[in-house]
Design an enzyme around this catalytic site. Structure first.
Site, PDB file in Angstrom:
ATOM      1  N   PHE A  52      -8.406  11.451   5.037  1.00  0.00           N
ATOM      2  CA  PHE A  52      -7.901  11.435   3.649  1.00  0.00           C
ATOM      3  C   PHE A  52      -6.483  12.006   3.586  1.00  0.00           C
ATOM      4  O   PHE A  52      -5.794  11.824   2.579  1.00  0.00           O
ATOM      5  CB  PHE A  52      -8.767  12.323   2.748  1.00  0.00           C
ATOM      6  CG  PHE A  52     -10.151  11.827   2.469  1.00  0.00           C
ATOM      7  CD1 PHE A  52     -10.398  10.984   1.395  1.00  0.00           C
ATOM      8  CD2 PHE A  52     -11.223  12.233   3.251  1.00  0.00           C
ATOM      9  CE1 PHE A  52     -11.680  10.545   1.101  1.00  0.00           C
ATOM     10  CE2 PHE A  52     -12.516  11.794   2.975  1.00  0.00           C
ATOM     11  CZ  PHE A  52     -12.747  10.948   1.897  1.00  0.00           C
ATOM     12  N   ALA A  55       4.400   1.835   1.419  1.00  0.00           N
ATOM     13  CA  ALA A  55       4.871   1.396   2.738  1.00  0.00           C
ATOM     14  C   ALA A  55       4.329   2.309   3.834  1.00  0.00           C
ATOM     15  O   ALA A  55       3.940   1.848   4.918  1.00  0.00           O
ATOM     16  CB  ALA A  55       6.403   1.374   2.754  1.00  0.00           C
ATOM     17  N   PRO A  80       4.300  10.969 -21.269  1.00  0.00           N
ATOM     18  CA  PRO A  80       5.335   9.978 -20.949  1.00  0.00           C
ATOM     19  C   PRO A  80       4.725   8.653 -20.485  1.00  0.00           C
ATOM     20  O   PRO A  80       4.040   8.603 -19.468  1.00  0.00           O
ATOM     21  CB  PRO A  80       6.096  10.647 -19.793  1.00  0.00           C
ATOM     22  CG  PRO A  80       5.064  11.505 -19.121  1.00  0.00           C
ATOM     23  CD  PRO A  80       4.011  11.866 -20.130  1.00  0.00           C
ATOM     24  N   ARG A 103      -3.648  -1.510 -13.878  1.00  0.00           N
ATOM     25  CA  ARG A 103      -4.302  -0.862 -12.741  1.00  0.00           C
ATOM     26  C   ARG A 103      -5.803  -1.030 -12.883  1.00  0.00           C
ATOM     27  O   ARG A 103      -6.331  -1.163 -13.989  1.00  0.00           O
ATOM     28  CB  ARG A 103      -3.957   0.643 -12.683  1.00  0.00           C
ATOM     29  CG  ARG A 103      -2.469   0.934 -12.456  1.00  0.00           C
ATOM     30  CD  ARG A 103      -2.015   0.478 -11.079  1.00  0.00           C
ATOM     31  NE  ARG A 103      -0.605   0.773 -10.815  1.00  0.00           N
ATOM     32  CZ  ARG A 103       0.391  -0.096 -11.017  1.00  0.00           C
ATOM     33  NH1 ARG A 103       0.147  -1.300 -11.508  1.00  0.00           N
ATOM     34  NH2 ARG A 103       1.630   0.232 -10.716  1.00  0.00           N
ATOM     35  N   THR A 139      -5.315   2.275   0.479  1.00  0.00           N
ATOM     36  CA  THR A 139      -5.116   2.042  -0.947  1.00  0.00           C
ATOM     37  C   THR A 139      -4.796   0.567  -1.231  1.00  0.00           C
ATOM     38  O   THR A 139      -4.235  -0.121  -0.370  1.00  0.00           O
ATOM     39  CB  THR A 139      -3.954   2.933  -1.455  1.00  0.00           C
ATOM     40  OG1 THR A 139      -3.525   2.458  -2.732  1.00  0.00           O
ATOM     41  CG2 THR A 139      -2.745   2.888  -0.520  1.00  0.00           C
ATOM     42  N   ASP A 140      -5.095   0.122  -2.444  1.00  0.00           N
ATOM     43  CA  ASP A 140      -4.734  -1.243  -2.847  1.00  0.00           C
ATOM     44  C   ASP A 140      -3.218  -1.427  -2.931  1.00  0.00           C
ATOM     45  O   ASP A 140      -2.714  -2.550  -2.934  1.00  0.00           O
ATOM     46  CB  ASP A 140      -5.397  -1.615  -4.189  1.00  0.00           C
ATOM     47  CG  ASP A 140      -5.041  -0.685  -5.347  1.00  0.00           C
ATOM     48  OD1 ASP A 140      -4.258   0.270  -5.169  1.00  0.00           O
ATOM     49  OD2 ASP A 140      -5.563  -0.925  -6.461  1.00  0.00           O
ATOM     50  N   GLU A 141      -2.476  -0.304  -2.979  1.00  0.00           N
ATOM     51  CA  GLU A 141      -1.028  -0.406  -3.158  1.00  0.00           C
ATOM     52  C   GLU A 141      -0.332  -1.053  -1.965  1.00  0.00           C
ATOM     53  O   GLU A 141       0.813  -1.494  -2.075  1.00  0.00           O
ATOM     54  CB  GLU A 141      -0.429   0.976  -3.459  1.00  0.00           C
ATOM     55  CG  GLU A 141      -1.069   1.591  -4.692  1.00  0.00           C
ATOM     56  CD  GLU A 141      -0.271   2.727  -5.309  1.00  0.00           C
ATOM     57  OE1 GLU A 141       0.945   2.776  -5.109  1.00  0.00           O
ATOM     58  OE2 GLU A 141      -0.897   3.562  -5.985  1.00  0.00           O
ATOM     59  N   ASP A 152      -2.069  21.148  10.104  1.00  0.00           N
ATOM     60  CA  ASP A 152      -1.348  19.900   9.847  1.00  0.00           C
ATOM     61  C   ASP A 152      -1.879  18.801  10.769  1.00  0.00           C
ATOM     62  O   ASP A 152      -2.032  19.029  11.975  1.00  0.00           O
ATOM     63  CB  ASP A 152       0.145  20.190  10.155  1.00  0.00           C
ATOM     64  CG  ASP A 152       1.067  19.097   9.680  1.00  0.00           C
ATOM     65  OD1 ASP A 152       0.647  17.929   9.613  1.00  0.00           O
ATOM     66  OD2 ASP A 152       2.237  19.427   9.399  1.00  0.00           O
ATOM     67  N   ASP A 184      -6.887  20.693   6.666  1.00  0.00           N
ATOM     68  CA  ASP A 184      -5.999  20.443   5.527  1.00  0.00           C
ATOM     69  C   ASP A 184      -4.807  21.394   5.598  1.00  0.00           C
ATOM     70  O   ASP A 184      -4.954  22.592   5.857  1.00  0.00           O
ATOM     71  CB  ASP A 184      -6.761  20.650   4.211  1.00  0.00           C
ATOM     72  CG  ASP A 184      -6.045  20.009   3.029  1.00  0.00           C
ATOM     73  OD1 ASP A 184      -6.598  19.061   2.437  1.00  0.00           O
ATOM     74  OD2 ASP A 184      -4.911  20.450   2.697  1.00  0.00           O
ATOM     75  N   HIS A 196       8.414  -0.398 -10.045  1.00  0.00           N
ATOM     76  CA  HIS A 196       7.044  -0.239 -10.547  1.00  0.00           C
ATOM     77  C   HIS A 196       6.229  -1.525 -10.378  1.00  0.00           C
ATOM     78  O   HIS A 196       6.546  -2.553 -10.990  1.00  0.00           O
ATOM     79  CB  HIS A 196       7.109   0.128 -12.039  1.00  0.00           C
ATOM     80  CG  HIS A 196       5.900   0.853 -12.525  1.00  0.00           C
ATOM     81  ND1 HIS A 196       5.818   1.375 -13.787  1.00  0.00           N
ATOM     82  CD2 HIS A 196       4.720   1.142 -11.919  1.00  0.00           C
ATOM     83  CE1 HIS A 196       4.648   1.957 -13.938  1.00  0.00           C
ATOM     84  NE2 HIS A 196       3.973   1.831 -12.824  1.00  0.00           N
TER      85      HIS A 196
HETATM   86  P1  NAD Z   1      -4.466  14.413  -2.830  1.00  0.00           P
HETATM   87  O1  NAD Z   1      -2.981  14.395  -2.925  1.00  0.00           O
HETATM   88  O2  NAD Z   1      -5.271  14.975  -3.944  1.00  0.00           O
HETATM   89  O3  NAD Z   1      -4.916  15.204  -1.508  1.00  0.00           O
HETATM   90  C1  NAD Z   1      -4.259  15.052  -0.282  1.00  0.00           C
HETATM   91  C2  NAD Z   1      -4.693  16.201   0.628  1.00  0.00           C
HETATM   92  O4  NAD Z   1      -4.062  16.014   1.901  1.00  0.00           O
HETATM   93  C3  NAD Z   1      -4.281  17.583   0.120  1.00  0.00           C
HETATM   94  O5  NAD Z   1      -5.382  18.459   0.206  1.00  0.00           O
HETATM   95  C4  NAD Z   1      -3.158  18.001   1.072  1.00  0.00           C
HETATM   96  O6  NAD Z   1      -3.078  19.401   1.259  1.00  0.00           O
HETATM   97  C5  NAD Z   1      -3.581  17.273   2.350  1.00  0.00           C
HETATM   98  N1  NAD Z   1      -2.451  17.039   3.256  1.00  0.00           N
HETATM   99  C6  NAD Z   1      -1.217  16.549   2.940  1.00  0.00           C
HETATM  100  N2  NAD Z   1      -0.461  16.501   4.045  1.00  0.00           N
HETATM  101  C7  NAD Z   1      -1.229  16.963   5.071  1.00  0.00           C
HETATM  102  C8  NAD Z   1      -0.997  17.140   6.468  1.00  0.00           C
HETATM  103  N3  NAD Z   1       0.176  16.841   7.031  1.00  0.00           N
HETATM  104  N4  NAD Z   1      -2.010  17.630   7.227  1.00  0.00           N
HETATM  105  C9  NAD Z   1      -3.203  17.957   6.671  1.00  0.00           C
HETATM  106  N5  NAD Z   1      -3.465  17.818   5.360  1.00  0.00           N
HETATM  107  C10 NAD Z   1      -2.489  17.311   4.572  1.00  0.00           C
HETATM  108  O7  NAD Z   1      -4.877  12.906  -2.507  1.00  0.00           O
HETATM  109  P2  NAD Z   1      -6.157  12.076  -2.987  1.00  0.00           P
HETATM  110  O8  NAD Z   1      -5.871  11.470  -4.307  1.00  0.00           O
HETATM  111  O9  NAD Z   1      -7.375  12.888  -2.780  1.00  0.00           O
HETATM  112  O10 NAD Z   1      -6.098  10.886  -1.930  1.00  0.00           O
HETATM  113  C11 NAD Z   1      -6.792  10.999  -0.676  1.00  0.00           C
HETATM  114  C12 NAD Z   1      -6.548   9.732   0.114  1.00  0.00           C
HETATM  115  O11 NAD Z   1      -6.989   8.595  -0.646  1.00  0.00           O
HETATM  116  C13 NAD Z   1      -5.065   9.479   0.424  1.00  0.00           C
HETATM  117  O12 NAD Z   1      -4.978   9.012   1.746  1.00  0.00           O
HETATM  118  C14 NAD Z   1      -4.657   8.398  -0.566  1.00  0.00           C
HETATM  119  O13 NAD Z   1      -3.648   7.582  -0.029  1.00  0.00           O
HETATM  120  C15 NAD Z   1      -5.962   7.634  -0.736  1.00  0.00           C
HETATM  121  N6  NAD Z   1      -6.138   6.954  -2.035  1.00  0.00           N
HETATM  122  C16 NAD Z   1      -5.998   7.635  -3.203  1.00  0.00           C
HETATM  123  C17 NAD Z   1      -6.208   6.989  -4.414  1.00  0.00           C
HETATM  124  C18 NAD Z   1      -6.062   7.708  -5.735  1.00  0.00           C
HETATM  125  O14 NAD Z   1      -6.063   7.049  -6.786  1.00  0.00           O
HETATM  126  N7  NAD Z   1      -5.964   9.025  -5.765  1.00  0.00           N
HETATM  127  C19 NAD Z   1      -6.548   5.638  -4.430  1.00  0.00           C
HETATM  128  C20 NAD Z   1      -6.698   4.959  -3.219  1.00  0.00           C
HETATM  129  C21 NAD Z   1      -6.497   5.640  -2.021  1.00  0.00           C
END
Ligand code: NAD
Length: 334
Positions: A95, A165, A218, A227, A139-141, A75, A49, A289
């Protein structure tokens, strides 16, 4: 390190940390099967992370000293580091992402770098290292917005925000890696997730933490954007099911089943925090949106026997209680 180890990227964030805590027996998401763990029981887990603003080492406090857990700050775009780590792991669960739509509208550079190039870097290294299974958390998005009905996994990808995207691009790159090179890639597309340890920029923790501080919340536009909500326990259980029992090259939708307009959700959050509608400030709508998301989850239900288990009212009450009881965790974000 055992060849059964799992590399979990982005696991200092909201959902990834819940997944790792649960894998190591310190979370509530699923019964860890320990099928990949060998003699010691728990699987070996390496967290990679970058610790961006959304990555919080405190999210891993429960497992930091676990003998099967290693945390690497780095990274996913760092090809050298990724290659070095990949050779020691049989599974990858990705993730790591820039995950907030509003931030992607303000500036999308980091989204393209991490979500697109970072995923490519991981896939490329996984292929060369002979990784058994790569789970891409999506994600569903990626499907865009729809007025009625629900998307199946074969619906076209029509993302609207830069965030969506970048996630769609990652999905396509991952699927191409499967089709061209035969890497066992599996994709989960989950709906909006809620629960404890979510950074207070997303709707539920933002509204709860503002209301707990006596601040207005907001509400975008007319508040009628819909959603579908999924508890984080149910999200990580689906991911683990797909990792262990899904099929290579397949996409699995994971919906929460609770569709609410943002206005309805706001009403529930106000009630949970003992506040009234005078605490709501209507603000200009988010650019581009999406109006409504809805997932058809027949495939994961029929193929893997998956259903969300957490009733929304219970999950929401527990989440609000957690933010009330853990101010020290979220006050750092302000
Ligand atoms: P989050 O933003 O809480 O966590 C993301 C993590 O990724 C953080 O710990 C960050 O430090 C790390 N990170 C960012 N850039 C990085 C890099 N270049 N290298 C290594 N680590 C990096 O996100 P989340 O809500 O836990 O989402 C996790 C995954 O699930 C994402 O891929 C997101 O697209 C997907 N997702 C999220 C949701 C939601 O509602 N939160 C829904 C569907 C899918």
């Amino acid at each position: 390190m055992t060849a059964e180890a799992i590399l979990v990227t982005g696991a200092a964030g909201f959902i990834g940390s819940h997944y790792v805590r649960t894998l190591l027996g310190a979370g509530s998401g699923f019964e860890p099967s320990f099928e990949s763990g060998g003699a010691a029981g728990a699987p070996r887990v390496t967290v990679l992370d970058k610790m961006t603003y959304a990555g919080n080492p405190a999210n891993l406090a429960a497992v930091r000293d676990h003998p099967a857990c290693t945390v690497v700050t780095g990274d996913i775009c760092d090809a050298g580091l990724v290659e070095e780590l990949m050779g020691h792991h049989r599974y990858v669960v990705n993730f790591a992402a820039e995950s907030h739509v509003d931030r992607s509208i303000a500036g999308a550079g980091d989204f393209m770098t991490t979500n697109v190039l970072g995923t490519h870097t991981l896939l490329d290294a996984a292929l060369r290292a002979g990784v058994r299974t790569f789970v891409q958390v999506s994600t569903d998005e990626v499907y865009g917005s729809l007025a009625a009905g629900s998307w199946t996994e074969t619906a076209p990808l029509l993302p609207n925000s830069p965030y969506a995207a970048s996630k769609a691009a990652a999905d396509l790159i991952a699927l191409a890696c499967h089709r061209t090179h035969g890497l066992d890639v599996r994709i989960t597309r989950c709906s909006n997730t809620y629960g404890h340890h979510q950074y207070p920029e997303k709707l539920i923790p933002l509204f709860v933490t503002r209301l707990l501080r006596g601040l207005k919340v907001p509400l975008y536009g007319d508040g009628l954007n819909v959603r579908e909500w999924l508890h984080v326990d149910d999200h990580v259980r689906a991911i683990e099911l797909v990792r262990t029992a899904g099929r290579p090259g397949e996409v699995y939708n994971v919906g929460g089943g609770t569709e609410l307009t943002n206005r309805e959700l706001t009403g529930r959050l106000l009630a949970a925090c003992g506040a009234g509608w005078e605490m709501v400030e209507q603000v200009a709508d988010r650019k581009g949106h999406d109006r409504r998301y809805s997932l058809d989850c027949t495939k994961i239900r029929q193929e893997l026997g998956y259903r969300p288990r957490t009733d929304f009212a219970t999950g929401l009450a527990e989440t609000v209680a957690w933010y009330r009881d853990n101010r020290h965790w979220w006050e750092r974000a302000w």
